[in-house]
Design a protein around this motif. Structure first.
Motif, short mmCIF file in Angstrom:
data_model
loop_
_atom_site.label_atom_id
_atom_site.label_comp_id
_atom_site.label_asym_id
_atom_site.label_seq_id
_atom_site.Cartn_x
_atom_site.Cartn_y
_atom_site.Cartn_z
N TRP A 177 0.84 -1.20 0.00
CA TRP A 177 0.00 0.00 0.00
C TRP A 177 0.87 1.25 0.00
O TRP A 177 1.63 1.45 0.94
CB TRP A 177 -0.94 0.02 1.22
N ARG A 240 -15.35 -1.08 7.23
CA ARG A 240 -13.92 -1.03 6.91
C ARG A 240 -13.24 -2.34 7.23
O ARG A 240 -13.25 -2.80 8.37
CB ARG A 240 -13.23 0.10 7.70
N TRP A 300 -7.76 3.01 8.12
CA TRP A 300 -8.57 3.66 7.07
C TRP A 300 -8.55 5.18 7.22
O TRP A 300 -8.24 5.88 6.27
CB TRP A 300 -10.01 3.11 7.08
N ARG A 304 -5.17 4.63 4.64
CA ARG A 304 -5.75 4.49 3.29
C ARG A 304 -6.14 5.87 2.74
O ARG A 304 -5.91 6.19 1.59
CB ARG A 304 -6.96 3.56 3.34
N VAL A 305 -6.74 6.69 3.60
CA VAL A 305 -6.96 8.10 3.24
C VAL A 305 -6.11 8.92 4.19
O VAL A 305 -6.35 8.94 5.39
CB VAL A 305 -8.44 8.52 3.39
N PHE A 405 -14.62 7.48 2.19
CA PHE A 405 -13.58 6.45 2.02
C PHE A 405 -13.48 6.02 0.54
O PHE A 405 -12.39 5.79 0.03
CB PHE A 405 -13.89 5.23 2.90
N GLU A 406 -14.63 5.91 -0.10
CA GLU A 406 -14.63 5.46 -1.49
C GLU A 406 -13.98 6.52 -2.39
O GLU A 406 -13.13 6.22 -3.24
CB GLU A 406 -16.08 5.23 -1.90
N ASP A 409 -9.96 7.05 -1.25
CA ASP A 409 -9.06 5.93 -0.98
C ASP A 409 -7.76 6.10 -1.78
O ASP A 409 -7.80 6.36 -2.99
CB ASP A 409 -9.76 4.61 -1.36
#
Ligand code: ARG
Ligand code: ZN
Length: 863
Positions: A177, A240, A300, A304-305, A405-406, A409
């Motif tokens: 990631w 999540r 998350w 991720r963000v 989140f979508e 991301d």
């Protein structure tokens, strides 16, 4: 040098990949870094690649495999001029972990190596664009002596490992990631793991480890259980899922903060990992659950963000604090959790918001970003997002966070991105609500209610106070949960959410035949300071009958605050109240306490909360200029009076609670809380009986909560049992650093008449050291937060904290700077003390060398 939010510029160059190779040593670690850099299509086209550094120098600089000539230093940073679109940069550096006392970058703790890179620690390891909007895929090779570092950990997955010559070994780690440099981590040392497996909602098998030093493994189960619970909860509450096959937590004893959310490799202060009933209190257990949850949730909301720049810190911290609060509420008691969180906000954030260091949850400028890991960014940040949730309702709010989140991301986002996603996902209009991100200061809301026919008319006025750099404020949307109680039936016909979004407004409530009792800001729906016009009798009514436990707590607190403020202003005769009036106020407090003690339907956990008196810090907040000495005395006097008046009830509560056997369930925990609180009041009302009971409880204790609450009471009393219990406690827990921290903290936090002598003696104790942040805070943060010690009229408390800032700054500036805000409160303290506080700040400011951390806090505090 001041950094401004408005000056943000996208990076000219990106680093899609980085390969790091470490030759590990405690004295010296050699670091080779290979970066793939590409021109940022959204950048300004500059040829200059800025690689940040901090106290490092390059041994080798290569571009595309050849020794580079055209690099130069700009202060601590390394600049390279590049043409074209893509290059390979190689840099070698040497770092000295053992001398790194700042605990930022790569450092040694108990012979092991670990890292802390947030916010700007990575640049102490190697040269890199150390900013959160540069996301890279990391490959890490670690190599070192196998006996010294049997365990080698980094982010992501271990892809290979092997043995080398001369007792050395190596490991390769790969994190799929992309992440910013502040999430990089490495740990090498002698560690053992407690392991569990978790299967995610889509069927991924995750190995979860809690790594500690050998001998501590039997104190890791609660942390591991909390992690598994957090993973499950985030799937259910926010949809999540975890995204790697491995999740490691490592506990280290030298750590500046609570913990760090490095991708797949969280590093924790031991105090938020290690627990067993004999050494950890119920509060310690709760704190572990909450911090383990917090760091996990960052996977998350943070990883991720992530954040575009550090001005957006609240994007990840405010949201993650809200998420950990909701998690803890679901794991335990929602009401108790809410009360505790509000107490933290009022005790820590409100004073920040009304002092010289006030800043919005999204600051506009900073000198040292470490100074902005504040209660405002974290806790007020969480409150601001909680308000959005309250206005949207749980279900719609979830649509908003799903969209956030979508949409973002894999990106480095801003607070504005978050607000827009919540708007789009929930359908709310958050136009003016954004003022909560830009305006500092706790809004004051004045509320009055009148009754006409069958209608209650509520008028509300708001004012956001001026703060440094923000003289004029606009009114903000303030959501208030309101219920009107009928006095006779002690019930209400449903709660209503009103939003006060102008300076002044009125709200009508029909269907009230009699003048109702107003319950407002229920659940603390908005982080504001309320001034409600209502008689003591209404507060006594709410303390006894409100069906919102928070509102009940609030009514108690308001009664007590009102009484204590009257008690200290009496001399000035400002309120116009005579002695009888003041006694009536005190009696109202007694009545409310009696109701709380007598209510059999009330859970003990909540009963315990309701009996806690507001702190002197919070009381001081109510006054423009406070006399902390007088407030402390008034508070102690009220405690003693209540203890004596209600002695029999407190005895009965202490007896009943003492009969409940140890357990980790809510009932047993509630009993322990009541045991602690009743002991406090008994000791205040009748010190001899308090000492007897406390000593008996100390000796009978089969858990740390009971042992600590008994010792805390003994510590404040001038009785022979005090020394005996303290000596016993030290002997019993010798070698357990976290418990020895309690031993220091308890004594420094006590209201014993000779507490300042005690602190001075403790500073000479063989177990004391300034270089371990937990130990330094145990003694001196407890002292700084102790109104009796810190605000001693002699000024000795101030001198003590001033000296600690001066001595700690060269060792650990980040931790030193944390002590400055206590002195920075001087403007709101009576003139004699204010002069002494200011003098300490001036003495710090006069030092020839001062860290950026302390310099910023001291300069702002002097104003
Ligand atoms: N992100 C971490 C947390 O909220 C805090 C790390 C702060 N570290 C620092 N050096 N300022 O859990
Ligand atoms: Zn955090």
């Amino acid at each position: 040098q001041v950094i401004h939010r408005e000056d943000y510029l996208a990076p000219a160059w990106l680093v899609p990949e980085i390969a790091l190779s470490f030759r590990l040593g405690v004295e010296e670690t050699h670091v080779c870094s290979k970066l793939t850099v590409t021109r940022n299509p959204d950048g300004n086209g500059s040829d200059v690649l800025r690689l940040n550094g901090d106290q490092i120098s390059p041994l080798v600089v290569k571009v595309d495999g050849r020794a580079a000539r055209d690099w130069r230093m700009d202060g601590p940073d390394l600049l390279l001029e590049l043409d074209g679109e893509r290059h390979a940069i190689e840099i070698e550096t040497l770092v000295q972990p053992v001398t790194n006392t700042q605990l930022m970058g790569l450092y040694a703790s108990n012979g092991m190596l670990c890292t802390q890179c947030e916010a700007e620690g990575f640049r102490r390891i190697t040269f890199f664009p150390d900013r959160p909007d540069v996301l890279s895929t990391y490959s890490v090779r670690m190599e070192g002596n196998k006996a010294r570092f049997p365990i080698l950990l980094s982010n992501g997955n271990c892809t290979a490992r092997g043995e080398g010559a001369e007792g050395r070994h190596w490991a390769h780690w790969h994190d799929p990631w992309p992440k910013p440099s502040y999430l990089f981590a490495l740990v090498a040392g002698n560690l053992v793991a407690n392991t569990a497996r978790f299967t995610t909602m889509s069927g991924r098998q995750v190995e979860c480890n809690v790594w500690v030093r050998p001998g501590d493994e039997n104190r890791t189960q609660h942390a591991l259980d909390s992690l598994i619970a957090a993973m499950k909860w985030d799937e259910e509450a926010f949809g999540r899922e975890y995204d790697l096959d491995l999740f490691n937590i490592v506990a280290v004893s030298d750590f500046n903060m609570g913990a760090m959310e490095n991708k797949g490799l969280n590093i924790f202060n031991t105090r938020y990992v290690l627990a067993e009933p004999d050494t950890a209190t119920d509060a310690d257990y709760d704190a572990i659950e909450s911090v383990v949850g917090h760091e996990y949730f960052h996977n998350w909301s943070g990883n991720r963000v992530t954040c575009r720049d550090w001005f957006q810190l609240s994007l990840k911290e405010g949201f993650t604090v809200l998420r950990d609060q909701l998690f803890s509420a679901d794991m335990g008691s929602e009401a108790v959790k809410r009360i505790e969180d509000v107490r933290i906000l009022r005790g820590g954030q409100f004073p920040e918001d009304s002092g010289p260091l006030a800043h919005p949850i999204r600051p506009d400028s900073y000198q040292e970003i470490s100074n902005f890991y504040t209660s405002t960014v974290y806790n007020k940040g969480a409150e601001v997002i909680r308000m959005m949730r309250t206005m949207a309702g749980e279900e719609r709010f979830r649509k908003g966070t799903d969209l956030y989140f979508e949409r973002h991301d894999g990106e480095a986002a801003t607070c504005e991105d978050f607000v827009r996603a919540i708007e789009d996902g929930t359908g709310l209009d958050l136009g003016r609500f954004r003022l909560w991100y830009s305006q500092a200061g706790t809004p004051r809301v004045a509320i009055a209610m009148r009754h006409e026919g069958d209608t209650a008319i509520l008028t509300a006025d708001q004012a956001v106070p001026a703060t440094p750099g923000q003289a004029i404020k606009q009114p903000m949307p303030i959501p208030l949960r309101v219920a009107l109680f009928d006095r006779e039936t002690a019930s209400h016909s449903g709660e209503r959410l009103i939003v006060l979004d102008k300076a002044s407004d009125t709200f009508r409530f029909e269907g009230c035949p009699r003048p109702p009792v107003l319950s407002v800001n229920r659940g603390f729906s908005a982080p504001v300071a309320l001034e409600v016009e209502r008689p003591d009798a209404d507060l006594v009514f709410l303390a006894a009958h409100d069906d919102d436990p928070f509102a009940r707590y609030e009514a108690m607190q308001s009664l007590i605050v009102r009484h204590l403020i009257r008690a200290v202003s009496a001399g000035l005769d400002e309120t116009g109240l005579d002695k009888t009036g003041r006694e009536a106020g005190r009696d109202a407090v007694r009545q409310a306490c009696e109701a709380v003690l007598a209510d059999e339907a009330l859970e003990d956990l909540i009963r315990g909360e309701l009996l806690i008196l507001p702190t002197v810090a919070y009381l001081s907040e109510q006054l423009l200029v406070a006399d902390p000495g007088a407030l402390h005395q008034a508070r102690e006097a009220l405690k003693a009076w209540l203890g004596a008046e209600l002695l029999d009830s407190f005895r009965a509560l202490h007896d009943r609670a003492s009969a409940v056997p140890f357990g980790r369930d809510a009932a047993a925990r509630g009993a322990r809380k009541c045991k602690a609180q009743s002991l406090v009041y008994i000791a205040a009302g009748d010190p001899a009986e308090g000492a007897r009971r406390a000593f008996a409880q100390y000796r009978a204790a089969d858990n740390m909560s009971d042992r600590q609450s008994a010792l805390t009471v003994l510590c404040g009393l001038d009785v022979p049992e005090r020394e005996e219990a303290l000596a016993d406690f030290h002997k019993r827990h010798e070698g357990n650093a976290l418990v020895i921290d309690k031993w220091f903290s308890l004594q420094a936090g006590s209201f014993h008449p000779r507490v300042l002598d005690h602190i001075r003696t403790l500073a000479q104790h063989g177990d004391f050291t300034l270089s371990n942040p937990n130990r330094a805070r145990a003694l001196y943060m407890s002292a700084a937060l102790n109104p009796k010690a810190f605000h001693d009229a002699s000024g000795e408390g101030y001198a003590m904290i001033g000296e600690i800032v001066r001595r700690l700054d060269p060792i650990n500036p980040q931790t030193a700077a944390r002590f400055v805000p206590a002195l920075g409160r001087w403007r709101r303290i009576e003139p004699d003390r204010a002069r002494l506080m200011r003098a300490e700040l001036e003495e710090i400011a006069a030092l020839p060398t001062l860290s950026r951390d302390v310099r910023e806090q001291v300069t702002k505090s002097l104003g």
